[in-house]
Design an enzyme around this catalytic site. Sequence first.
Site, PDB file in Angstrom:
ATOM      1  N   TRP A 270      34.706  31.791  35.641  1.00 50.80           N
ATOM      2  CA  TRP A 270      33.842  31.620  36.819  1.00 50.80           C
ATOM      3  C   TRP A 270      33.054  32.881  37.160  1.00 50.80           C
ATOM      4  CZ3 TRP A 270      35.251  35.548  39.849  1.00 50.80           C
ATOM      5  CH2 TRP A 270      36.564  36.035  39.730  1.00 50.80           C
TER       6      TRP A 270
ATOM      7  N   ALA B  36      34.154  26.693  34.080  1.00 48.37           N
ATOM      8  CA  ALA B  36      35.249  26.822  35.041  1.00 48.37           C
ATOM      9  C   ALA B  36      35.039  25.837  36.191  1.00 48.37           C
ATOM     10  CB  ALA B  36      35.309  28.254  35.582  1.00 48.37           C
TER      11      ALA B  36
ATOM     12  N   SER C 106      41.160  34.862  30.554  1.00 46.22           N
ATOM     13  CA  SER C 106      42.312  35.773  30.571  1.00 46.22           C
ATOM     14  C   SER C 106      43.033  35.787  29.231  1.00 46.22           C
ATOM     15  CB  SER C 106      43.298  35.337  31.664  1.00 46.22           C
ATOM     16  OG  SER C 106      43.842  34.068  31.307  1.00 46.22           O
TER      17      SER C 106
ATOM     18  N   GLU D  45      37.219  36.236  23.970  1.00 47.79           N
ATOM     19  CA  GLU D  45      36.765  37.336  24.827  1.00 47.79           C
ATOM     20  C   GLU D  45      37.712  37.346  26.011  1.00 47.79           C
ATOM     21  OE1 GLU D  45      33.283  38.808  22.767  1.00 47.79           O
ATOM     22  OE2 GLU D  45      34.604  39.532  24.339  1.00 47.79           O
TER      23      GLU D  45
END
Length: 492
Positions: free
Chosen positions: A165, A191, A244, A265
């Site tokens: 996001w 997201a 994450s 990433e």
Amino acid sequence: MLDTLTNLKSLLKDPSLVETRAYIGGQWVEGDKAATFAVTNPARGDVVADVADISRAQVAGAIAQAESAQKDWAKWTGKERGTVLRKWFELMMENQNDLAIILTAEMGKPLAESMGEIAYGASFIEFYSEEAKRIYGETIPGHQRDKRITVLKQPIGVAASITPWNFPNAMITRKAGPALAAGCAFVARPATETPLSALVLGVLAERAGIPAGILNIVPSTRDSDVGKEFCENAAVRKLTFTGSTNVGRILLRQAADSVKKCSMELGGNAPFIVFDDADIDEAVEGAILCKFRNNGQTCVCANRIYVQAGVYDEFAAKLKARVETMKVGDGLEEGTVFGPLITQKAVEKVQEHIEDAKSKGASVILGGNPSELGGTFFEPTIVTDATPDMLFSKDETFGPLAPLFKFENEDDVIELANDTIFGLASYFYAKDLSRVYKVSEALEYGIVGVNTGIISTELAPFGGVKQSGLGREGSHHGIDEFLEMKYICMSV
Ligand SMILES: NC(=O)c1ccc[n+]([C@@H]2O[C@H](COP(=O)([O-])OP(=O)(O)OC[C@H]3O[C@@H](n4cnc5c(N)ncnc54)[C@H](O)[C@@H]3O)[C@@H](O)[C@H]2O)c1
Ligand SMILES: O=C[C@H](O)CS(=O)(=O)O
């Protein structure tokens, strides 16, 4: 006021840019049983839109449409693909202000930062519209007199994307640009906090002439269902994830059974080092940009600020004097530097890191509390006397918290900086040329900023080492993530 869909649209030059349905096979579709989820403006908690909540079965349908459309798309010349990508880029920039308002409405960042993100995101489409016609192969002298060796680069096929996001436009275009330029089809799951910025990219792609089924956007609250469909569906040949490290691990495990090609990433924990030969005023400005961009909610934000003992007090005082003048407020308000954090959970993480540090001996010299504005607004915070046993030394804060560590010498600070499972971005300020070379080479990170706090550009290979990721995005390297290399051995 960004508090209702009507009011959001009233702020736009082109209200038709706001789309709440999924984009699948060139059609705008509702969720199964008309399922929707609410998108809220984090500044006030108001619902700005109800967006189609796509099921796993619908995602599978999008993948099938992508697989079918990709076969013809791969036959286009690179120049032909580049032409429609260029048009897509032009439409993004022509509608930059509207796209920025939509982004601020759902993510909260100040409008000036949203304008910057739209230009940054569009730059990837511009760059790869040019790269599309430069996907070169090779001819290699044969290993035997009657052998000829040719190397082709061909599109991998259907690419599936999951993004976060915090940069709801650029994290998608940084993947979709090279994927489409390479001749791949793309299924994007944005997201749940920020689907509108993804859907408007679909509106503009349709207007640019990108063929039906080449770009598909499937907003959904079903994290695990969508992730498993992307990992288990054999038609998906590439999974590209930004988010994450914890979720990256889940996806890599799920993709292992089909040996799915993955780009990751992931999370970071960037050190920002100020040596005693640095220009302190420049280092302060660099630290502000690096730490507080997007309210500290970026993967490359300074998470640990190390300052050499001889300049520690000067740096701390100058940083405090600059930050305390900066405004916390709604992203649409003139002069706002710090918008809201994305959720209450994000606020709680910042508070946890501050309280932990205080309990272990740190001092708060600025901020330290939720803002008087309430909601998810938080005071920009600086703590001194930070030590390696504090939570932010190992965990990404993802908020407006600047912990200042004191160090004595080069070897010590390099060891401290590298003492993390992450390896995405790192930064240092120094003037001595020998030191610049030695420290740049010693830092175990995919990215090193030297005398700068901002490293983001489409021209460079962005990515991490260690548990910050796999692969690179941006630069001519970024398109290789969506290509397969084929070796042809011909007997003549
Ligand atoms: N390296 C980079 O370029 C980069 C860029 C931006 C953000 N990030 C990282 O992203 C994190 C912040 O973003 P976030 O909070 O959205 O991260 P997140 O990992 O919680 O979520 C990222 C995306 O994955 C989805 N997701 C969550 N669980 C999933 C599952 N089990 N299966 C499939 N999808 C799942 C989420 O809905 C979201 O779309 C930070 O760690 C930050 O460092 C990295
Ligand atoms: O949050 C992570 C983004 O990749 C930040 S950047 O704007 O690309 O540097």
